[in-house]
Design an enzyme around this catalytic site. Structure first.
Site, PDB file in Angstrom:
ATOM      1  N   VAL A  61     -51.866   4.684   0.241  1.00  0.00           N
ATOM      2  CA  VAL A  61     -51.503   6.069  -0.072  1.00  0.00           C
ATOM      3  C   VAL A  61     -50.607   6.199  -1.289  1.00  0.00           C
ATOM      4  O   VAL A  61     -50.387   7.305  -1.776  1.00  0.00           O
ATOM      5  CB  VAL A  61     -50.800   6.757   1.119  1.00  0.00           C
ATOM      6  N   TYR A  62     -50.067   5.124  -1.791  1.00  0.00           N
ATOM      7  CA  TYR A  62     -49.165   5.214  -2.937  1.00  0.00           C
ATOM      8  C   TYR A  62     -49.955   5.635  -4.175  1.00  0.00           C
ATOM      9  O   TYR A  62     -50.830   4.906  -4.651  1.00  0.00           O
ATOM     10  CB  TYR A  62     -48.453   3.893  -3.190  1.00  0.00           C
ATOM     11  N   ALA A  63     -49.618   6.824  -4.670  1.00  0.00           N
ATOM     12  CA  ALA A  63     -50.296   7.390  -5.848  1.00  0.00           C
ATOM     13  C   ALA A  63     -51.813   7.416  -5.654  1.00  0.00           C
ATOM     14  O   ALA A  63     -52.575   7.148  -6.581  1.00  0.00           O
ATOM     15  CB  ALA A  63     -49.928   6.619  -7.120  1.00  0.00           C
ATOM     16  N   ASP A  64     -52.229   7.746  -4.432  1.00  0.00           N
ATOM     17  CA  ASP A  64     -53.661   7.860  -4.117  1.00  0.00           C
ATOM     18  C   ASP A  64     -54.432   6.592  -4.475  1.00  0.00           C
ATOM     19  O   ASP A  64     -55.565   6.657  -4.969  1.00  0.00           O
ATOM     20  CB  ASP A  64     -54.284   9.069  -4.831  1.00  0.00           C
ATOM     21  N   GLY A  65     -53.830   5.454  -4.224  1.00  0.00           N
ATOM     22  CA  GLY A  65     -54.509   4.189  -4.482  1.00  0.00           C
ATOM     23  C   GLY A  65     -54.218   3.584  -5.836  1.00  0.00           C
ATOM     24  O   GLY A  65     -54.563   2.418  -6.086  1.00  0.00           O
TER      25      GLY A  65
END
Length: 350
Positions: A61-65
């Site tokens: 989920v960090y920066a949408d991958g």
């Protein structure tokens, strides 16, 4: 191909019963792709490697991958043999999937492998409890992914004591691969895990790898009483940010802790941030502490915390001022009936 950066010695610790040993400082990559661009992320990764760090932690989920993608591009020509890559799944399931279900985890792991560009994930965390999915389904799925060679070791993050106990009990009962690591929030300002979660970790021989060791920047000394933060800091940009929100933590207890931390830091001639991390490194069960930074300068400002040797008096002062206290029942009642401090096994001051 770029030759691996020469590394300096850094203390290591086992990651529970996984058979893997990691550096006692880990690099958290939540900022990558969001607050830190690829060039800055590469600078942090190179600096961490040069300091002898081995454990790099990210999540789908960090920066949408994008955090995973950046690490994958860095790994493509820099990865030394002892680097340990940890990632997480549960909150960014593929379409049509939910949480920690079988369908979700299988697809999430494959997506993370693709973004990271690796054959296997060294340490895979379930990012939180999933009330909708039976934990036996999650454990069975993860065990299958380990047997398939896609994951080497398992961990969990952000759970309560009863949830962690349930996970470990079901793992034993079903003959599933046993989680070896827990990743909770833990710092001088938030010692909530010490009531139930940390004792469970010690009982189950789980390694603890805390996130937010600086309490969202509070333990650096950059915030002031009655002066709401502004400018280019996390709370300056969003004073209501999560558990570290200014109005939530702007309490007498917080300022007492910061005052004592400042005094200990002055005794050592070190920044407060380094001393806060050094305290955490001495806590029972803690194997590796996650360092998160926007810039390589911030990261370099925390890496020297591994060198600090806090005295017993330093530890006692910090532990006493930050003691969270106990709910009257059943904890204080147990102390009274058994005539022993509830915190004794954790080595803390009550």
């Amino acid at each position: 191909m770029t030759e691996p950066t020469p590394t300096a010695p850094m203390p290591t610790a086992p990651l529970g019963t996984s058979g893997t040993t990691a550096s006692r400082l880990a690099l958290g990559a939540m900022t990558f792709g969001a607050e830190t661009d690829q060039s800055g992320a590469f600078d942090q990764l190179d600096a961490f490697l040069a300091a002898g760090g081995t454990l790099i932690d990210t999540a789908d989920v960090y920066a949408d991958g994008e955090s995973e993608r950046i690490i994958g591009r860095w790994l493509a020509d820099r990865r030394p043999a002892d680097t340990i890559i940890a990632t997480k799944g549960r909150f960014a399931p593929p379409p049509g999937s939910a949480g920690a279900s079988r369908r979700s985890l299988v697809r999430s792991v494959d997506a993370s492998l693709n973004r990271l560009g690796v054959d296997a994930i060294d340490l895979y965390f379930v990012h939180g409890w999933d009330q909708q999915t039976p934990v036996v389904e999650t454990l069975d799925t993860l065990s299958g992914l380990v047997r398939a060679g896609k994951i080497h070791a398992l961990g969990w993050s952000n759970v309560t004591g009863w949830q962690l106990s349930r996970i470990m009990t079901e793992a034993r009962r079903g003959g599933h691969v046993r989680p070896a690591v827990l990743q909770p929030q833990y710092n001088l300002l938030d010692r909530g895990i010490e009531t139930e979660v940390l004792p469970c970790c010690l009982e189950e021989e789980l390694a603890v790898t805390p996130w937010s060791p600086l309490g969202g920047g509070w333990l650096t000394g950059k915030y002031r009483r009655d002066d709401r933060p502004t400018g280019a800091t996390r709370l300056g940009e969003d004073p209501d940010r999560g558990v570290e929100a200014y109005d939530t933590r702007n309490t007498d207890r917080t300022w007492d802790i910061i005052e004592t931390l400042e005094q200990v830091a002055e005794r050592h001639g070190r920044p407060m941030a380094q001393v806060a991390i050094a305290w955490l490194l001495r806590r029972p069960g803690v194997a590796s502490v996650l360092l998160g930074a926007r810039t390589v300068e911030q990261l370099n400002g925390t890496l020297p915390s591994i060198e600090i040797d806090l005295s017993e008096q330093d530890m006692a002062d910090l532990t006493a001022v930050s003691a969270p206290g106990l709910p009257p029942y059943p904890y204080e009642m147990i102390e009274d009936f058994c005539d022993v401090p509830f915190w004794r096994d954790l080595g803390t001051a009550s």
